[in-house]
Design a protein around this motif. Structure first.
Motif, PDB file in Angstrom:
ATOM      1  N   ARG A 129      -1.885 -39.890   1.850  1.00 27.52           N
ATOM      2  CA  ARG A 129      -2.079 -38.459   1.613  1.00 27.52           C
ATOM      3  C   ARG A 129      -3.554 -38.091   1.574  1.00 27.52           C
ATOM      4  O   ARG A 129      -4.417 -38.929   1.350  1.00 27.52           O
ATOM      5  CB  ARG A 129      -1.406 -38.028   0.318  1.00 27.52           C
ATOM      6  N   SER A 130      -3.777 -36.796   1.725  1.00 25.32           N
ATOM      7  CA  SER A 130      -5.151 -36.314   1.616  1.00 25.32           C
ATOM      8  C   SER A 130      -5.385 -35.954   0.162  1.00 25.32           C
ATOM      9  O   SER A 130      -4.595 -35.249  -0.455  1.00 25.32           O
ATOM     10  CB  SER A 130      -5.326 -35.074   2.486  1.00 25.32           C
ATOM     11  N   SER A 131      -6.458 -36.453  -0.437  1.00 25.21           N
ATOM     12  CA  SER A 131      -6.680 -36.167  -1.852  1.00 25.21           C
ATOM     13  C   SER A 131      -7.515 -34.900  -1.995  1.00 25.21           C
ATOM     14  O   SER A 131      -8.293 -34.546  -1.118  1.00 25.21           O
ATOM     15  CB  SER A 131      -7.356 -37.352  -2.525  1.00 25.21           C
ATOM     16  N   ASP A 132      -7.321 -34.233  -3.156  1.00 26.24           N
ATOM     17  CA  ASP A 132      -8.069 -32.993  -3.361  1.00 26.24           C
ATOM     18  C   ASP A 132      -9.434 -33.302  -4.004  1.00 26.24           C
ATOM     19  O   ASP A 132      -9.748 -34.442  -4.311  1.00 26.24           O
ATOM     20  CB  ASP A 132      -7.256 -31.997  -4.196  1.00 26.24           C
ATOM     21  N   SER A 133     -10.232 -32.247  -4.237  1.00 24.74           N
ATOM     22  CA  SER A 133     -11.605 -32.475  -4.692  1.00 24.74           C
ATOM     23  C   SER A 133     -11.652 -33.111  -6.081  1.00 24.74           C
ATOM     24  O   SER A 133     -12.505 -33.931  -6.373  1.00 24.74           O
ATOM     25  CB  SER A 133     -12.384 -31.162  -4.688  1.00 24.74           C
ATOM     26  N   LEU A 134     -10.672 -32.735  -6.934  1.00 20.89           N
ATOM     27  CA  LEU A 134     -10.661 -33.313  -8.275  1.00 20.89           C
ATOM     28  C   LEU A 134     -10.419 -34.820  -8.191  1.00 20.89           C
ATOM     29  O   LEU A 134     -11.074 -35.612  -8.860  1.00 20.89           O
ATOM     30  CB  LEU A 134      -9.562 -32.638  -9.102  1.00 20.89           C
ATOM     31  N   GLU A 135      -9.478 -35.201  -7.344  1.00 22.87           N
ATOM     32  CA  GLU A 135      -9.173 -36.631  -7.205  1.00 22.87           C
ATOM     33  C   GLU A 135     -10.364 -37.404  -6.632  1.00 22.87           C
ATOM     34  O   GLU A 135     -10.624 -38.533  -7.036  1.00 22.87           O
ATOM     35  CB  GLU A 135      -7.966 -36.826  -6.285  1.00 22.87           C
ATOM     36  N   ASN A 136     -11.064 -36.781  -5.701  1.00 24.15           N
ATOM     37  CA  ASN A 136     -12.191 -37.472  -5.072  1.00 24.15           C
ATOM     38  C   ASN A 136     -13.274 -37.844  -6.077  1.00 24.15           C
ATOM     39  O   ASN A 136     -13.957 -38.841  -5.928  1.00 24.15           O
ATOM     40  CB  ASN A 136     -12.820 -36.590  -3.981  1.00 24.15           C
ATOM     41  N   ALA A 137     -13.400 -37.006  -7.119  1.00 30.04           N
ATOM     42  CA  ALA A 137     -14.473 -37.226  -8.086  1.00 30.04           C
ATOM     43  C   ALA A 137     -14.098 -38.278  -9.132  1.00 30.04           C
ATOM     44  O   ALA A 137     -14.913 -38.648  -9.965  1.00 30.04           O
ATOM     45  CB  ALA A 137     -14.784 -35.901  -8.781  1.00 30.04           C
ATOM     46  N   VAL A 138     -12.858 -38.762  -9.085  1.00 24.95           N
ATOM     47  CA  VAL A 138     -12.347 -39.614 -10.156  1.00 24.95           C
ATOM     48  C   VAL A 138     -12.755 -41.079  -9.972  1.00 24.95           C
ATOM     49  O   VAL A 138     -12.661 -41.627  -8.879  1.00 24.95           O
ATOM     50  CB  VAL A 138     -10.796 -39.498 -10.198  1.00 24.95           C
ATOM     51  N   LYS A 146      -2.304 -51.409 -10.217  1.00 24.94           N
ATOM     52  CA  LYS A 146      -3.726 -51.781 -10.158  1.00 24.94           C
ATOM     53  C   LYS A 146      -4.469 -50.756  -9.302  1.00 24.94           C
ATOM     54  O   LYS A 146      -3.919 -50.196  -8.350  1.00 24.94           O
ATOM     55  CB  LYS A 146      -3.866 -53.175  -9.541  1.00 24.94           C
ATOM     56  N   THR A 147      -5.758 -50.568  -9.632  1.00 25.71           N
ATOM     57  CA  THR A 147      -6.505 -49.491  -8.953  1.00 25.71           C
ATOM     58  C   THR A 147      -6.678 -49.759  -7.455  1.00 25.71           C
ATOM     59  O   THR A 147      -6.697 -48.815  -6.671  1.00 25.71           O
ATOM     60  CB  THR A 147      -7.877 -49.280  -9.601  1.00 25.71           C
ATOM     61  N   ASP A 148      -6.779 -51.024  -7.057  1.00 25.53           N
ATOM     62  CA  ASP A 148      -6.968 -51.265  -5.607  1.00 25.53           C
ATOM     63  C   ASP A 148      -5.714 -50.880  -4.820  1.00 25.53           C
ATOM     64  O   ASP A 148      -5.810 -50.306  -3.728  1.00 25.53           O
ATOM     65  CB  ASP A 148      -7.409 -52.711  -5.314  1.00 25.53           C
ATOM     66  N   ILE A 149      -4.545 -51.135  -5.396  1.00 23.54           N
ATOM     67  CA  ILE A 149      -3.309 -50.727  -4.710  1.00 23.54           C
ATOM     68  C   ILE A 149      -3.212 -49.195  -4.679  1.00 23.54           C
ATOM     69  O   ILE A 149      -2.861 -48.595  -3.661  1.00 23.54           O
ATOM     70  CB  ILE A 149      -2.069 -51.318  -5.418  1.00 23.54           C
ATOM     71  N   ALA A 150      -3.555 -48.577  -5.803  1.00 27.14           N
ATOM     72  CA  ALA A 150      -3.491 -47.108  -5.875  1.00 27.14           C
ATOM     73  C   ALA A 150      -4.424 -46.481  -4.846  1.00 27.14           C
ATOM     74  O   ALA A 150      -4.045 -45.542  -4.136  1.00 27.14           O
ATOM     75  CB  ALA A 150      -3.852 -46.639  -7.281  1.00 27.14           C
ATOM     76  N   ARG A 151      -5.638 -47.020  -4.742  1.00 26.94           N
ATOM     77  CA  ARG A 151      -6.603 -46.461  -3.784  1.00 26.94           C
ATOM     78  C   ARG A 151      -6.087 -46.601  -2.353  1.00 26.94           C
ATOM     79  O   ARG A 151      -6.242 -45.714  -1.525  1.00 26.94           O
ATOM     80  CB  ARG A 151      -7.953 -47.159  -3.932  1.00 26.94           C
ATOM     81  N   GLN A 152      -5.460 -47.738  -2.093  1.00 27.64           N
ATOM     82  CA  GLN A 152      -4.917 -47.972  -0.751  1.00 27.64           C
ATOM     83  C   GLN A 152      -3.803 -46.963  -0.437  1.00 27.64           C
ATOM     84  O   GLN A 152      -3.760 -46.385   0.640  1.00 27.64           O
ATOM     85  CB  GLN A 152      -4.332 -49.373  -0.710  1.00 27.64           C
ATOM     86  N   ARG A 153      -2.944 -46.727  -1.435  1.00 31.41           N
ATOM     87  CA  ARG A 153      -1.862 -45.755  -1.236  1.00 31.41           C
ATOM     88  C   ARG A 153      -2.431 -44.367  -0.962  1.00 31.41           C
ATOM     89  O   ARG A 153      -1.956 -43.659  -0.085  1.00 31.41           O
ATOM     90  CB  ARG A 153      -0.985 -45.664  -2.488  1.00 31.41           C
TER      91      ARG A 153
END
Ligand code: TYD
Length: 198
Positions: free
Chosen positions: A148-157, A136-143
């Protein structure tokens, strides 16, 4: 023994890379040779880093497909001298990530998908096995926030949109795995599937 090309798919934070690492170790313990690869490749990461924030979804789709067009050749080469090649992401990632933002351009997501499928006909190397790590997206966001530090592409998702689009792409040939289970347990299931296919 025919080599196996296996692909892992899933949203950011689904734990693909952890599972892939364990599967690799397990396969090697059984004496198999394994080549692990990922998309975006280093070549594509460089393109994105050099021009961050400057691509719309259609341009990104074409760039990712260009990256894959070359990547498939590397994969084919490695299938000649390895028992297993594993790619962390492949075609479905582009459909899910870029397709989920393309309906503005194409009028509907089904028309966007039709166009993406047509363009992707230049990708002729298809996986023998595809695993989708379902979370689920809420668990993924928490992980992502915790580990980890997310990159710019991930931040825009927009993970909710990507996740919803992935769901429409799942077919019987794609094995959906519960990504909230222990990585070790998920890897064991994957190992068995790969060994059965070899
Ligand atoms: P990811 O697998 O998350 O790499 P890492 O965690 O090692 O940085 O991929 C990076 C991002 O690239 C991810 O947000 C998904 C995105 N992506 C696309 O948008 N389209 C694609 O076709 C692919 C392969 C990746």
């Amino acid at each position: 023994m025919t080599p196996v090309f296996a692909v892992f798919e899933g949203i950011d934070g689904s734990g693909k890379s952890t599972v892939v690492d364990i599967v690799k170790q397990k396969l090697e313990k059984t004496g198999k040779t394994v080549w692990v690869t990922a998309e975006p490749t280093a070549r594509m990461r460089k393109i994105l880093e050099d021009n961050p924030d400057s691509y719309d979804p259609v341009s990104l789709f074409l760039l990712f497909t260009y990256d894959r067009y070359n990547h498939q050749r590397e994969i084919a080469e490695n299938l000649k001298d390895h028992d297993v090649v594993i790619s962390d992401r492949y075609i479905l990632s582009s459909y899910a990530y870029q397709g989920s933002s393309m309906s503005g351009t194409f009028g509907s997501t089904s028309q966007a998908l039709e166009w993406m499928r047509y363009v992707s006909r230049i990708i002729t190397l298809m996986p023998d096995l595809t695993f989708f790590l379902d979370v689920k997206t809420d668990i993924a966001r928490q992980r992502i926030a915790n580990y980890r530090s997310s990159d710019s592409l991930e931040n825009a998702v927009d993970l909710d949109r990507v996740s919803a689009f992935y769901s429409t792409l799942l077919t019987q040939e794609i094995e959906k795995l519960d990504a909230t289970l222990q990585p070790e347990k998920i890897a064991e299931t994957v190992l068995q599937r790969i060994l059965n296919k070899l």
